[in-house]
Design a protein around this motif. Structure first.
Motif, PDB file in Angstrom:
ATOM      1  N   THR A 161       0.839  -1.200   0.000  1.00 50.26           N
ATOM      2  CA  THR A 161       0.000   0.000   0.000  1.00 50.26           C
ATOM      3  C   THR A 161       0.876   1.253   0.000  1.00 50.26           C
ATOM      4  N   GLY A 177       2.386   1.709  -3.381  1.00 52.12           N
ATOM      5  CA  GLY A 177       1.382   2.203  -4.311  1.00 52.12           C
ATOM      6  C   GLY A 177       1.176   3.699  -4.221  1.00 52.12           C
ATOM      7  N   LYS A 178       1.351   4.264  -3.025  1.00 51.86           N
ATOM      8  CA  LYS A 178       1.194   5.706  -2.853  1.00 51.86           C
ATOM      9  C   LYS A 178       2.455   6.474  -3.244  1.00 51.86           C
ATOM     10  N   CYS A 237       4.150   6.635  -7.832  1.00 51.51           N
ATOM     11  CA  CYS A 237       3.656   7.542  -8.872  1.00 51.51           C
ATOM     12  C   CYS A 237       4.126   8.987  -8.669  1.00 51.51           C
TER      13      CYS A 237
END
Length: 96
Positions: free
Chosen positions: A36, A39-40, A43
């Protein structure tokens, strides 16, 4: 991942109320928590910029996550010392 999101929401709610969070250490063994977080982070434009070490977000893998969890579980994790750098801003102040 739902369990991880629920835990993060619980931490957020307790933080808003000023309440302590207990048993956080065992969450460091949760692989989904790292996924998680990755994922943050991946990007973001700065995720590929090396910091104190040459590591960047694109070097992350499940094997690396598992290795981190194993070292933490075995209580052998060593924090990497860092040097604080203050970046000058246009208004003459410095950003940390």
């Amino acid at each position: 991942m739902q369990e991880t999101r629920a835990y993060l929401e619980l931490i957020h709610e307790r933080g808003k109320k000023g309440l302590p969070v207990e048993r956080v250490y065992r969450q460091l063994f949760n692989r989904n928590l790292y996924l998680t977080a990755y994922g943050k982070i991946y990007c973001n434009a700065g995720a590929m910029t090396p910091g104190i070490t040459d590591e960047t977000a694109d070097g992350m893998s499940l094997e690396k996550i598992d290795a981190i969890i194993k070292v933490i579980r075995d209580e052998r994790y060593q924090w990497t010392p860092v040097k604080r750098v203050y970046i000058p801003k246009q208004n003459g102040k410095k950003r940390h």
